[in-house]
Write a protein that holds these residues in place. Sequence first.
Motif, PDB file in Angstrom:
ATOM      1  N   PHE A  13       0.827  -1.208   0.000  1.00 10.15           N
ATOM      2  CA  PHE A  13       0.000   0.000   0.000  1.00 10.15           C
ATOM      3  C   PHE A  13       0.861   1.257   0.000  1.00 10.15           C
ATOM      4  O   PHE A  13       0.540   2.238  -0.679  1.00 10.15           O
ATOM      5  CB  PHE A  13      -0.929  -0.006   1.219  1.00 10.15           C
ATOM      6  N   GLU A  14       1.946   1.244   0.772  1.00  9.53           N
ATOM      7  CA  GLU A  14       2.846   2.399   0.787  1.00  9.53           C
ATOM      8  C   GLU A  14       3.399   2.663  -0.610  1.00  9.53           C
ATOM      9  O   GLU A  14       3.481   3.811  -1.052  1.00  9.53           O
ATOM     10  CB  GLU A  14       4.003   2.150   1.764  1.00  9.53           C
ATOM     11  N   PHE A  15       3.787   1.600  -1.294  1.00  8.53           N
ATOM     12  CA  PHE A  15       4.305   1.782  -2.645  1.00  8.53           C
ATOM     13  C   PHE A  15       3.256   2.440  -3.532  1.00  8.53           C
ATOM     14  O   PHE A  15       3.562   3.386  -4.269  1.00  8.53           O
ATOM     15  CB  PHE A  15       4.722   0.431  -3.243  1.00  8.53           C
ATOM     16  N   CYS A  16       2.025   1.953  -3.469  1.00  5.16           N
ATOM     17  CA  CYS A  16       0.952   2.515  -4.302  1.00  5.16           C
ATOM     18  C   CYS A  16       0.692   3.982  -3.966  1.00  5.16           C
ATOM     19  O   CYS A  16       0.506   4.813  -4.865  1.00  5.16           O
ATOM     20  CB  CYS A  16      -0.331   1.697  -4.123  1.00  5.16           C
ATOM     21  N   VAL A  17       0.674   4.296  -2.675  1.00  3.51           N
ATOM     22  CA  VAL A  17       0.427   5.681  -2.260  1.00  3.51           C
ATOM     23  C   VAL A  17       1.524   6.601  -2.775  1.00  3.51           C
ATOM     24  O   VAL A  17       1.256   7.706  -3.280  1.00  3.51           O
ATOM     25  CB  VAL A  17       0.318   5.768  -0.722  1.00  3.51           C
ATOM     26  N   HIS A  18       2.772   6.159  -2.691  1.00  2.45           N
ATOM     27  CA  HIS A  18       3.877   7.014  -3.135  1.00  2.45           C
ATOM     28  C   HIS A  18       3.928   7.124  -4.658  1.00  2.45           C
ATOM     29  O   HIS A  18       4.353   8.160  -5.192  1.00  2.45           O
ATOM     30  CB  HIS A  18       5.196   6.495  -2.580  1.00  2.45           C
TER      31      HIS A  18
END
Length: 406
Positions: A216-221
């Motif tokens: 999820f962090e990857f997608c948000v960034h």
Amino acid sequence: MAGYFGFRFLYRNQPLSLYFYAVPRLCLNLMGFWPGPLQWRALVHFVVLAIGVATELHAGFSFARAGEITMALETFCPAGTSAVTLLKMFFMLRYRQDLLYVLTHQRQLLFQKKSLSAEKKQLMRHHSEMAARFNFWPLSAGFFTCTMYNLKPMLLAMLLYLQGRSDAIVWSTTPFNMTMPRWLLHAPYFPFTYMFIAYTGYVTIFMFGGCDAFYFEFCVHVATLFNFLQADTRGLFRPYKGLAQIRGLRSIRFEASLVQLIERHNKIFELTHFFRQRYAIITLAHFVSASMVIGFSIFDLLTVGGSGLGTLLYVGYTVAALSQLVIYCYGGTLVTESSAQLATVMSTCPWHLCLPKHRLYVYLFIMRSQRALTMAVPFFSPSLGTFAAILQTSGSIIALAKSFQS
């Protein structure tokens, strides 16, 4: 509250670097799976969970062969989650250097001081704070569910003792149904067996919490980087408003800035494709297992009847499973929508001011952006639409189960 129990990333206005992969860093560091050099803790936790998965699955099949369907499903719920978590462990170990590459390049793209304006800092802060809080929710739900599993045998024993029914207490009951040698279920080894079984649950929680939060962090960034591109696209044309056409020296500067924009766009696409390939099996296995676990949990929830502790346990398990799914689906939606929006932003800019050769660059940029970037894996693409379909199917399972009960 002692700084939210030390979780500084739950506060607002912390340094931006603190929010960067805060929850996955917390979980994966504890387990030894944070991308980078191989750590001995990772191997120990892999073996611990492997033992837990093997013994849980054996117990589940034993219950199924004996015709104890409710006990079998009650065993397969945590066993399925643990088995997929073990798979996640394997791929986190296998791709630890690749994921370190992803982290390094994403950090470089996000924290470029020369291009990090106040608008971008505010945008990144908003996304980073949201990601930290959003990721903390499934971790909390999973931790609560695991703790309920671990406390359930002790609470039941305490209730029987208070009711004066000490003879009804089964002292060999463990938090999760696992096939263990009989001598480990009696004194003096039973307390250590109980702690080992309880610990396997927390290994599962922190591993799936870290692995899913990493996704999820990857997608948000990535969505943040696309929003940066949108801001830079608007800023690209801003100095040339009021001109009839961008010519001369202005044209050279414009072309250099446009090329840089296209190169950053390409880097984001390449980095996302690289990451998506490493997470493809994890994502696919997670969706399959989570859907099955939700079905099992709903069935168990409907069959435990008036058992308050059992109801609380399965409600927590269902919430945890749905929380895991929603972060994958919401992450995929953020990437798709932010990448597609880039085409709209470029098309609304005054690109008619460009020279013909620059218009060609703009057309190609728009055409590529219109083919929205996705986090697709074989058979489906994680999105909120997919999550809605899963909820609809779960509702159908509930309706079907209730029809059998009536």
